[in-house]
Design an enzyme around this catalytic site. Sequence first.
Site, PDB file in Angstrom:
ATOM      1  N   LYS A 180      42.454  32.627  48.530  1.00  0.00           N
ATOM      2  CA  LYS A 180      42.977  33.991  48.503  1.00  0.00           C
ATOM      3  C   LYS A 180      43.977  34.177  49.641  1.00  0.00           C
ATOM      4  CE  LYS A 180      40.084  35.113  45.182  1.00  0.00           C
ATOM      5  NZ  LYS A 180      40.507  35.437  43.810  1.00  0.00           N
ATOM      6  N   HIS A 298      39.083  27.426  33.856  1.00  0.00           N
ATOM      7  CA  HIS A 298      39.016  28.846  34.195  1.00  0.00           C
ATOM      8  C   HIS A 298      39.148  29.630  32.894  1.00  0.00           C
ATOM      9  CE1 HIS A 298      39.965  32.793  35.739  1.00  0.00           C
ATOM     10  NE2 HIS A 298      39.779  32.388  36.971  1.00  0.00           N
TER      11      HIS A 298
END
Length: 489
Positions: A180, A298
């Site tokens: 992140k 994902h």
Amino acid sequence: MNVQNEKSMTVRGKDRYKSGVMSYKKMGYWEPDYTPKDTDVICLFRVTPQDGVDPIEASAAVAGESSTATWTVVWTDRLTAAEKYRAKCYRVDPVPGAEGQYFAYIAYDLDLFEPGSISNLTASVIGNVFGFKPLKALRLEDMRLPVAYVKTFKGPPTGIVVERERLDKFGRPLLGATVKPKLGLSGRNYGRVVYEALKGGLDFTKDDENINSQPFMHWRERFLYCMEAVNRAQAATGEIKGSYLNVTAATMEDMYERAEFAKELGSVVVMIDLVIGYTAIQSMSNWARKNDMILHLHRAGHSTYTRQRSHGVSFRVISKWMRLAGVDHIHAGTVVGKLEGDPLTTRGFYDICREEYNPTQLEHGIFFDQNWASLNKVMPVASGGIHAGQMHQLIQHLGEDVVLQFGGGTIGHPMGIQAGATANRVALEAMILARNEGRDYVSEGPEILAKAAASCTPLKQALEVWKDVTFDYASTDAPDYVPTAVPAA
């Protein structure tokens, strides 16, 4: 109406093939006396007919339009084994607590599907039928895939057992973190995040779904810095580490190029997104098998069709398709995190990924027994809004064979990324130790974490910052079943 008692209305003989429009029930797509064969593919659809549309006719239409039918009788049916190839709706039940919705059980002959092709399977069962006007909504809730069909797929290229052997990590969940912010970092800073997280105690770091090759960081630059970080962290800790390098790209040629470069750099894992499509997923699975790579998927985009209760495709079905298609990891929900996930439904997803045989469990949303015919198991991934303070809940709900990914719960730590990773590793080790000692780690979880935090400042800080943060919202996708009281003996 009692939909379960309506008899077959199939027209037989020459009258069946007279030109003109005939109801789907009369064309042979409603066969309540049919007993599914062991080799049939069975689908459970949630059917919501338009007002005034007979639920049996609506369900028969789903069977017809997903197999051999069109809107009118065609004489060319007589050139085929029509009675064999017609899908057969053999049971229709009202959905408990959902007025106007019905569960339709439909059996398909195995010969209707190309062996080993998810694209062909889905072109039938979720093809044009989902736009059929007589239906308000349609959802594919579950499927029974016969062993004869399962054996035409290669399945996960690595599987849980071999992955653990390659990593030399046993007896606990694996730990990871998504880098992140997901967008905007330079390659060098991205690599720094990877290094600190792995050195602090995580097993994996991960690209997010939408980091591919953008102006601020091209894919080759990211791969180089990430693998430098992985190698340095391995040298510093003595553990095998990895970073999920997202090879998702515009074309298969681009994806193969990126995957080959990841392999050349020594990566043990590559990553793809669900949005690349079923054929591309199977192609990357074949590549991963040939190159001894772990393949991480994902599930980007899945909620556009899995989250709504009445229309789309259940994630339990997507989980089954992905096990067939051949992925080693799949994001499957956290229960306690920020993303959709009813506890019982999520357990059903995890069972589909990890078990050799799934018995019918209506409370988990599983409507059919499923034999996986020795297909490798998929490692579920829990990611999205989880932190160290939830460790006892995560292990309770998700078990041991899972990757717990603490993105914000690592990188958002007030003492830095490495401290965040250490907090998660210490919390996990403390909880696993308590479990192995036979303690009630669920009820004693907060106490176990507090004791571990007394000698670990990073964990103490994590518990103070996030405390008992949770995302407690009602699920939009809970199982549809009515518990029945057991009579007293």
